[in-house]
Design an enzyme around this catalytic site. Structure first.
Site, PDB file in Angstrom:
ATOM      1  N   GLY A  10      -1.344  33.176  19.483  1.00 52.33           N
ATOM      2  CA  GLY A  10       0.047  33.528  19.773  1.00 52.33           C
ATOM      3  C   GLY A  10       0.911  33.394  18.537  1.00 52.33           C
ATOM      4  N   GLY A  13       1.204  29.490  17.379  1.00 55.04           N
ATOM      5  CA  GLY A  13      -0.135  28.980  17.077  1.00 55.04           C
ATOM      6  C   GLY A  13      -0.710  29.641  15.833  1.00 55.04           C
ATOM      7  N   THR A 124       9.670  21.991  24.730  1.00 57.06           N
ATOM      8  CA  THR A 124      10.892  22.761  24.489  1.00 57.06           C
ATOM      9  C   THR A 124      12.166  21.983  24.775  1.00 57.06           C
ATOM     10  OG1 THR A 124      12.103  24.673  25.349  1.00 57.06           O
ATOM     11  CG2 THR A 124      10.554  23.661  26.853  1.00 57.06           C
ATOM     12  N   ASP A 125      13.250  22.407  24.129  1.00 54.52           N
ATOM     13  CA  ASP A 125      14.559  21.804  24.437  1.00 54.52           C
ATOM     14  C   ASP A 125      15.008  22.154  25.855  1.00 54.52           C
ATOM     15  OD1 ASP A 125      15.136  24.508  24.035  1.00 54.52           O
ATOM     16  OD2 ASP A 125      16.688  24.182  22.528  1.00 54.52           O
ATOM     17  N   GLU A 126      14.365  23.169  26.456  1.00 52.98           N
ATOM     18  CA  GLU A 126      14.805  23.618  27.779  1.00 52.98           C
ATOM     19  C   GLU A 126      14.544  22.588  28.873  1.00 52.98           C
ATOM     20  OE1 GLU A 126      14.089  27.660  28.781  1.00 52.98           O
ATOM     21  OE2 GLU A 126      14.482  28.346  26.745  1.00 52.98           O
ATOM     22  N   TYR A 148       9.981  28.213  34.168  1.00 55.36           N
ATOM     23  CA  TYR A 148       9.382  27.922  32.861  1.00 55.36           C
ATOM     24  C   TYR A 148       9.671  26.482  32.443  1.00 55.36           C
ATOM     25  CZ  TYR A 148       9.258  27.379  27.817  1.00 55.36           C
ATOM     26  OH  TYR A 148       9.034  26.867  26.568  1.00 55.36           O
ATOM     27  N   LYS A 152       7.220  23.146  31.925  1.00 50.81           N
ATOM     28  CA  LYS A 152       7.068  22.391  30.668  1.00 50.81           C
ATOM     29  C   LYS A 152       7.435  20.920  30.891  1.00 50.81           C
ATOM     30  CE  LYS A 152       6.012  23.839  27.112  1.00 50.81           C
ATOM     31  NZ  LYS A 152       4.635  23.985  26.565  1.00 50.81           N
ATOM     32  N   ARG A 271      20.693  37.030  33.113  1.00 50.51           N
ATOM     33  CA  ARG A 271      19.466  36.369  33.606  1.00 50.51           C
ATOM     34  C   ARG A 271      19.887  35.412  34.736  1.00 50.51           C
ATOM     35  NH1 ARG A 271      16.433  33.015  29.003  1.00 50.51           N
ATOM     36  NH2 ARG A 271      15.310  34.942  28.622  1.00 50.51           N
TER      37      ARG A 271
END
Ligand code: DAU
Length: 334
Positions: A10, A13, A124-126, A148, A152, A271
């Protein structure tokens, strides 16, 4: 040192594999990737014959494949394998649960069983949710708001629990938005760049005033390298630059760099559940490990746009899905 990079085909990566091979002679890098839509071995075609590099096709959620690789002895795992696109998680969450939760569990079990000295979980910061004011530090509460980010966050919780309960040597990282060469053209920067190169419009969600913090891929790779060598196991590190801008500002820079104007903007429906703002406090990484970002947003963006301009055929193959056959062509026949 034998390093297993999962999700190595990806965007992030493959950038990490390039970084490792460029900076270290004494590494052996195994790229373990399931080659879903976002995994592209063409990203690694320049190093495919490097004796320090090897590719294995496999899914992190498949115990047997993971066991086969990890049982042979690995010094470090860097887990980039993940479903990462928020819009896809809204349409079809299932794959996010499988890879981002079950996949992480499978890796942690293998690390426990085969006593791998260290695993880095890229997150992630999410997980901290939308931050309307101030910043999230490593002690901030998790408040994920999309399938998502929830997947995570669950993966991170599993990591923490495996450290506390079984002493698994895991370090978690929470990063802001990455950008740079090889990013699949579904995320804001590559999607807009590619559309504008084709003189198409760019779909700005809502009012375009959502704020994201941006990091150039090389800066992120350096952070991961440092954390894997000097970070404390069982802990988390935020990776951020402090460069926080509304999406519309990023869009206008891309319009300028591609010779387009505001008429190429199309404001579209927002979104659902869109997080308005993220902002990371990355003092821990800076103070404890001495990391600093080295690429300014303007420089990083210019390099990125230039890369997409000179790799138009990569973009075309990516968009046509043609590289899905790349593995068969390049590897299976050998
Ligand atoms: O914050 C780190 C996260 O950044 C990573 O964990 C995720 O894997 C990664 O996908 C990214 O999430 P975002 O949702 O922030 O990235 P994306 O590029 O999808 O969107 C960036 C912003 O741009 C977001 O506010 C939504 C907006 N956007 C995005 C797209 C694709 C648009 O306005 N139009 C678009 O077409």
């Amino acid at each position: 040192m034998k390093i297993l990079v999962t999700g190595g085909a990806g965007f992030m990566g493959s950038n990490m594999i390039h970084y490792l091979l460029k900076n270290y002679n004494d590494v052996e890098v195994i790229n373990f990737d399931f080659l879903t839509y976002a995994g592209n071995l063409e990203n690694l075609s320049d190093i495919q014959n490097d004796p320090r590099y090897r590719f294995i096709k496999g899914n992190i959620a498949d115990e047997k494949s993971v066991d086969d690789v990890v049982s042979k002895g690995i010094d470090l795992i860097i887990n980039y394998a993940a479903e990462t696109h928020v819009d896809r998680s809204i349409m079809e969450p299932r794959a996010f649960i499988d890879t981002n939760i079950y996949g992480v569990y499978t890796l942690l079990e293998a690390v426990k069983k085969y006593k791998v000295p260290r695993i880095i979980q890229i997150s992630t910061d999410e997980v901290y949710g939308a931050v309307m004011e101030g910043e999230s530090d490593e002690k901030s509460q998790f408040e994920p708001r999309s399938p998502y980010s929830a997947s995570k966050a669950a993966g991170d919780h599993l990591c923490h629990s495996y450290h506390v309960t079984f002493g698994v040597p895991v370090i978690m990282t929470h990063s802001v938005n990455f950008y740079g060469p090889f990013q699949f053209p579904e995320k804001l920067i590559p999607l807009f760049t590619c559309n504008l190169m084709d003189r198409k419009k760019v779909p700005v969600y809502g009012d375009g005033m959502q704020i994201r913090e941006w990091i150039f891929t090389e800066d992120h790779c350096r952070a991961i390298d440092l954390i894997s060598q000097k970070g404390n196991v069982g802990e988390a590190y935020n990776i951020g630059t402090g460069h926080r801008v509304p999406n519309l500002d990023v869009t206008r820079k891309l319009l300028e760099m591609t010779g387009c104007d505001d008429s190429h903007i199309e404001y579209v429906k927002d979104r659902v559940g869109h997080d308005r703002r993220y902002a990371l406090n990355s003092q821990k990484l800076r103070m404890e490990l001495g990391w600093e970002p080295q690429t300014s947003f303007d420089d990083g963006l210019a390099k990125t746009v230039e890369w997409y301009k000179t790799n138009q055929s990569w973009v075309n193959r990516c968009r046509s899905g043609e590289y899905a056959n790349y593995y068969e062509k390049q590897y299976i026949k050998r």
